[in-house]
Scaffold this active site. Structure first.
Site, PDB file in Angstrom:
ATOM      1  N   SER A 124      89.086  49.957  21.789  1.00 50.98           N
ATOM      2  CA  SER A 124      87.794  48.349  21.972  1.00 50.98           C
ATOM      3  C   SER A 124      86.317  48.859  21.957  1.00 50.98           C
ATOM      4  O   SER A 124      85.597  49.747  22.921  1.00 50.98           O
ATOM      5  CB  SER A 124      88.385  47.748  22.898  1.00 50.98           C
ATOM      6  OG  SER A 124      87.938  46.593  23.535  1.00 50.98           O
ATOM      7  N   TYR A 148      90.813  46.625  32.230  1.00 51.84           N
ATOM      8  CA  TYR A 148      91.431  47.359  30.782  1.00 51.84           C
ATOM      9  C   TYR A 148      89.499  47.921  29.803  1.00 51.84           C
ATOM     10  O   TYR A 148      90.913  48.188  29.797  1.00 51.84           O
ATOM     11  CB  TYR A 148      91.207  45.324  30.078  1.00 51.84           C
ATOM     12  CG  TYR A 148      91.374  46.026  28.865  1.00 51.84           C
ATOM     13  CD1 TYR A 148      93.057  46.275  27.351  1.00 51.84           C
ATOM     14  CD2 TYR A 148      90.383  45.913  28.100  1.00 51.84           C
ATOM     15  CE1 TYR A 148      92.867  45.950  26.996  1.00 51.84           C
ATOM     16  CE2 TYR A 148      90.590  45.494  26.102  1.00 51.84           C
ATOM     17  CZ  TYR A 148      91.609  45.953  25.654  1.00 51.84           C
ATOM     18  OH  TYR A 148      91.488  46.540  24.709  1.00 51.84           O
ATOM     19  N   LYS A 152      90.794  52.145  28.507  1.00 48.35           N
ATOM     20  CA  LYS A 152      90.639  51.997  26.549  1.00 48.35           C
ATOM     21  C   LYS A 152      90.132  54.231  27.104  1.00 48.35           C
ATOM     22  O   LYS A 152      90.146  54.935  26.559  1.00 48.35           O
ATOM     23  CB  LYS A 152      89.810  51.790  26.015  1.00 48.35           C
ATOM     24  CG  LYS A 152      90.718  49.973  25.491  1.00 48.35           C
ATOM     25  CD  LYS A 152      91.993  50.321  24.612  1.00 48.35           C
ATOM     26  CE  LYS A 152      93.437  48.962  24.948  1.00 48.35           C
ATOM     27  NZ  LYS A 152      94.615  49.519  24.195  1.00 48.35           N
TER      28      LYS A 152
HETATM   29  P1  NAD Z   1      99.541  42.227  21.752  1.00 51.51           P
HETATM   30  O1  NAD Z   1      99.270  41.768  23.323  1.00 51.51           O
HETATM   31  O2  NAD Z   1      99.775  41.161  20.264  1.00 51.51           O
HETATM   32  O3  NAD Z   1     100.089  43.394  20.944  1.00 51.51           O
HETATM   33  C1  NAD Z   1     100.694  44.617  21.764  1.00 51.51           C
HETATM   34  C2  NAD Z   1     102.060  44.747  21.193  1.00 51.51           C
HETATM   35  O4  NAD Z   1     101.847  46.237  22.471  1.00 51.51           O
HETATM   36  C3  NAD Z   1     102.771  43.673  22.562  1.00 51.51           C
HETATM   37  O5  NAD Z   1     103.593  43.384  20.765  1.00 51.51           O
HETATM   38  C4  NAD Z   1     103.592  43.953  23.614  1.00 51.51           C
HETATM   39  O6  NAD Z   1     105.011  43.846  23.245  1.00 51.51           O
HETATM   40  C5  NAD Z   1     103.670  45.507  23.162  1.00 51.51           C
HETATM   41  N1  NAD Z   1     103.554  46.434  24.256  1.00 51.51           N
HETATM   42  C6  NAD Z   1     103.473  46.380  25.547  1.00 51.51           C
HETATM   43  N2  NAD Z   1     102.712  46.781  26.354  1.00 51.51           N
HETATM   44  C7  NAD Z   1     103.896  47.737  25.622  1.00 51.51           C
HETATM   45  C8  NAD Z   1     105.140  48.935  26.219  1.00 51.51           C
HETATM   46  N3  NAD Z   1     104.759  49.268  27.959  1.00 51.51           N
HETATM   47  N4  NAD Z   1     106.428  49.532  25.647  1.00 51.51           N
HETATM   48  C9  NAD Z   1     106.091  48.338  24.419  1.00 51.51           C
HETATM   49  N5  NAD Z   1     105.595  47.412  23.811  1.00 51.51           N
HETATM   50  C10 NAD Z   1     104.931  47.122  24.378  1.00 51.51           C
HETATM   51  O7  NAD Z   1      97.454  42.570  20.936  1.00 51.51           O
HETATM   52  P2  NAD Z   1      97.688  43.164  19.834  1.00 51.51           P
HETATM   53  O8  NAD Z   1      95.910  42.268  19.872  1.00 51.51           O
HETATM   54  O9  NAD Z   1      97.592  42.957  18.938  1.00 51.51           O
HETATM   55  O10 NAD Z   1      96.263  44.137  20.185  1.00 51.51           O
HETATM   56  C11 NAD Z   1      96.479  45.586  19.376  1.00 51.51           C
HETATM   57  C12 NAD Z   1      96.389  46.714  20.588  1.00 51.51           C
HETATM   58  O11 NAD Z   1      94.932  46.794  19.724  1.00 51.51           O
HETATM   59  C13 NAD Z   1      96.217  46.955  22.023  1.00 51.51           C
HETATM   60  O12 NAD Z   1      96.204  48.188  22.605  1.00 51.51           O
HETATM   61  C14 NAD Z   1      94.716  45.835  22.359  1.00 51.51           C
HETATM   62  O13 NAD Z   1      93.880  46.765  24.143  1.00 51.51           O
HETATM   63  C15 NAD Z   1      94.164  46.930  21.309  1.00 51.51           C
HETATM   64  N6  NAD Z   1      92.935  46.228  21.600  1.00 51.51           N
HETATM   65  C16 NAD Z   1      93.096  44.654  20.863  1.00 51.51           C
HETATM   66  C17 NAD Z   1      91.821  43.670  20.652  1.00 51.51           C
HETATM   67  C18 NAD Z   1      91.558  41.729  20.067  1.00 51.51           C
HETATM   68  O14 NAD Z   1      91.125  41.634  20.879  1.00 51.51           O
HETATM   69  N7  NAD Z   1      93.334  41.535  20.317  1.00 51.51           N
HETATM   70  C19 NAD Z   1      90.429  44.330  20.245  1.00 51.51           C
HETATM   71  C20 NAD Z   1      90.368  45.465  21.455  1.00 51.51           C
HETATM   72  C21 NAD Z   1      91.454  46.278  21.651  1.00 51.51           C
HETATM   73  N1  UFG Z   2      84.152  32.298  24.558  1.00 52.45           N
HETATM   74  C1  UFG Z   2      83.553  31.134  24.817  1.00 52.45           C
HETATM   75  N2  UFG Z   2      84.947  30.128  25.538  1.00 52.45           N
HETATM   76  C2  UFG Z   2      86.139  30.247  25.369  1.00 52.45           C
HETATM   77  C3  UFG Z   2      86.001  31.889  25.091  1.00 52.45           C
HETATM   78  C4  UFG Z   2      85.557  32.372  25.050  1.00 52.45           C
HETATM   79  O1  UFG Z   2      82.437  30.281  24.818  1.00 52.45           O
HETATM   80  O2  UFG Z   2      86.825  29.596  25.584  1.00 52.45           O
HETATM   81  C5  UFG Z   2      82.822  32.998  23.838  1.00 52.45           C
HETATM   82  C6  UFG Z   2      82.704  34.198  25.139  1.00 52.45           C
HETATM   83  O3  UFG Z   2      81.976  33.889  25.738  1.00 52.45           O
HETATM   84  C7  UFG Z   2      81.961  35.422  23.843  1.00 52.45           C
HETATM   85  C8  UFG Z   2      82.617  34.910  22.509  1.00 52.45           C
HETATM   86  O4  UFG Z   2      83.092  33.684  22.365  1.00 52.45           O
HETATM   87  O5  UFG Z   2      80.770  35.370  23.786  1.00 52.45           O
HETATM   88  C9  UFG Z   2      84.116  36.056  22.669  1.00 52.45           C
HETATM   89  O6  UFG Z   2      84.810  35.707  23.414  1.00 52.45           O
HETATM   90  P1  UFG Z   2      86.461  36.281  23.187  1.00 52.45           P
HETATM   91  O7  UFG Z   2      86.501  36.586  24.797  1.00 52.45           O
HETATM   92  O8  UFG Z   2      86.575  36.337  21.527  1.00 52.45           O
HETATM   93  O9  UFG Z   2      86.445  37.903  23.145  1.00 52.45           O
HETATM   94  P2  UFG Z   2      85.281  39.075  23.769  1.00 52.45           P
HETATM   95  O10 UFG Z   2      83.872  39.632  22.767  1.00 52.45           O
HETATM   96  O11 UFG Z   2      84.438  38.126  25.036  1.00 52.45           O
HETATM   97  O12 UFG Z   2      86.294  39.794  24.107  1.00 52.45           O
HETATM   98  C10 UFG Z   2      86.821  40.826  22.992  1.00 52.45           C
HETATM   99  C11 UFG Z   2      88.406  41.642  23.758  1.00 52.45           C
HETATM  100  C12 UFG Z   2      88.098  42.280  24.128  1.00 52.45           C
HETATM  101  C13 UFG Z   2      86.937  43.225  24.196  1.00 52.45           C
HETATM  102  C14 UFG Z   2      86.109  43.041  24.732  1.00 52.45           C
HETATM  103  C15 UFG Z   2      84.393  43.674  24.322  1.00 52.45           C
HETATM  104  O13 UFG Z   2      88.809  39.725  23.907  1.00 52.45           O
HETATM  105  O14 UFG Z   2      89.803  42.745  24.926  1.00 52.45           O
HETATM  106  O15 UFG Z   2      86.047  41.901  23.265  1.00 52.45           O
HETATM  107  O16 UFG Z   2      85.617  44.658  23.059  1.00 52.45           O
HETATM  108  F1  UFG Z   2      87.418  43.924  25.914  1.00 52.45           F
END
Ligand code: NAD
Ligand code: UFG
Length: 335
Positions: A124, A148, A152
């Site tokens: 991330s 979190y 990572k």
């Molecule tokens: P998500 O929660 O939708 O998907 C993660 C999946 O992993 C889920 O289906 C959950 O049931 C499964 N899971 C969790 N722990 C498990 C375990 N111990 N065994 C088996 N399955 C398990 O999340 P996502 O948004 O699809 O994110 C996927 C990956 O990308 C995550 O590692 C997350 O940290 C990373 N990531 C997400 C974002 C974002 O904003 N969505 C940003 C940066 C990184």
């Molecule tokens: N925001 C609002 N209102 C809300 C939610 C978010 O104003 O209800 C704003 C936040 O302040 C930020 C922007 O919208 O400026 C995006 O916020 P998100 O929560 O959607 O995303 P972030 O950038 O805070 O976080 C994301 C991922 C995290 C990751 C981070 C850094 O969700 O997992 O990017 O990569 F850690």
């Protein structure tokens, strides 16, 4: 030969599964549904017309994971499985470190045992911490501000050390910026449990009438309109980045980190305006106080992914808004 997708029932994993199946890969999904629902598997099959194997397992369960490798010819792994809520990680650090780090360690151990040494890991942009100036490049110093993010960064370090110890590994660390959007069919998308933490599911839930109004967290940041700036990336572009990363790790050994972002920063107000223009639906909002831990600006320099993976994003912010809205309005209660 198959690609194992841990967490493949989740938001990014499901979109990546569709792209892999469409590209002709065989896949095996392993997920414990801790943050997803079984229905997504039917939708993946429906969208691709392809069958795949699914294991409802926890990756912390070494024996079950081992069985997946015994029963399938796994060539590489895409590792999405993990817990991902920043706020929850502050409240429940033990669960986050245990699930994310121990899960990754067990996975790496079982992979090594079966001589599978190719992995794409979901990292991330959070690993860039609070102090770097955007556009962010992969070589910047890394730091984190919450459990979190620390998971990572630690997992990235674990994979670096694994590679140092055994140069047969091939590892891609993908640093995602802010994934939003959904498959253009409106059949799969983001389905958060409870109140969304992230902005796009909050916007779509306001637009669909499930919530009154959006709270914009602060308008006194040093940005063009005072609201936070982020690099929003369409989840299908992100999914395609995984295909490119898989191609890369199939052909080479080594370890590399790649930013997956557009390289463009949009503010919260830009996002709301684009959503309203793209969908014709108003999003009422109020400005509230800043969310602790948020930074003003975070966007990528995606040059390395273009140069080394041959990948860049194709979809616009309006595409992301339209597709998020199609998913939410067609699936008001999620899956
Ligand atoms: P998500 O929660 O939708 O998907 C993660 C999946 O992993 C889920 O289906 C959950 O049931 C499964 N899971 C969790 N722990 C498990 C375990 N111990 N065994 C088996 N399955 C398990 O999340 P996502 O948004 O699809 O994110 C996927 C990956 O990308 C995550 O590692 C997350 O940290 C990373 N990531 C997400 C974002 C974002 O904003 N969505 C940003 C940066 C990184
Ligand atoms: N925001 C609002 N209102 C809300 C939610 C978010 O104003 O209800 C704003 C936040 O302040 C930020 C922007 O919208 O400026 C995006 O916020 P998100 O929560 O959607 O995303 P972030 O950038 O805070 O976080 C994301 C991922 C995290 C990751 C981070 C850094 O969700 O997992 O990017 O990569 F850690």
């Amino acid at each position: 030969m198959s690609i194992l997708i841990t967490g493949g029932a989740g938001y990014i994993g499901s979109h990546t599964s569709v792209e892999l199946l469409k590209a002709g890969y065989d896949i095996v999904i392993a997920d414990n549904f801790s943050n997803s629902k079984p229905e997504v598997l039917n939708r993946i099959e429906e969208l691709t017309g392809k069958k795949f194997k699914f294991y409802e397992i926890d990756i912390l369960d070494r024996d079950s994971l081992n069985k997946v490798f015994l029963e399938n010819s796994i060539e590489a792994v895409i590792h999405f499985a993990g817990l991902k809520s920043v706020g929850e990680s502050v409240a429940m650090p033990i669960s986050y470190y245990y699930n994310n780090i121990t899960g990754s360690l067990i996975l790496a151990e079982v992979m090594a045992k079966h001589d599978v040494k190719k992995i794409v890991f979901s990292s991330s942009a959070t690993v860039y911490g609070m102090n770097n100036v955007s556009p962010l490049t992969e070589d910047l110093p890394l730091s984190t501000t919450n459990p979190y993010g620390s998971t990572k960064l630690m997992i990235e370090q674990i994979f670096q050390d694994i590679y140092v110890s055994d140069k047969d590994w091939s590892i891609a660390l993908l640093r995602y910026f802010n994934p939003i959007g959904a498959h253009e069919s409106g059949r799969i998308g983001e389905d958060p449990k409870g109140t969304p933490n992230n902005i796009m599911p909050y916007i779509t839930q306001v637009a669909v009438g499930k919530r009154d109004k959006l709270s914009i967290f602060g308008d006194d940041y040093d940005t063009h309109d005072g609201t936070g700036v982020r690099d929003y990336i369409h989840v299908v572009d992100l999914a395609k980045g995984h295909l490119k990363a898989v191609e890369k790790i199939m052909g080479t050994k080594g370890i590399d980190a790649y930013n997956l972002g557009t390289g463009i920063g949009y503010s919260v107000l830009d996002l709301v305006k684009n959503f309203e223009e793209a969908t014709g639906v108003k999003v009422p909002y109020v400005i509230t106080k800043n969310r602790p831990g948020d930074i003003a600006t975070c966007f990528s320099d995606p040059t390395k992914a273009l140069k080394e993976l041959g990948w860049k994003t194709e979809k616009t912010l309006k595409d992301m808004c339209k597709d998020s809205w199609r998913w939410q309005s067609n699936n008001k209660a999620g899956y």
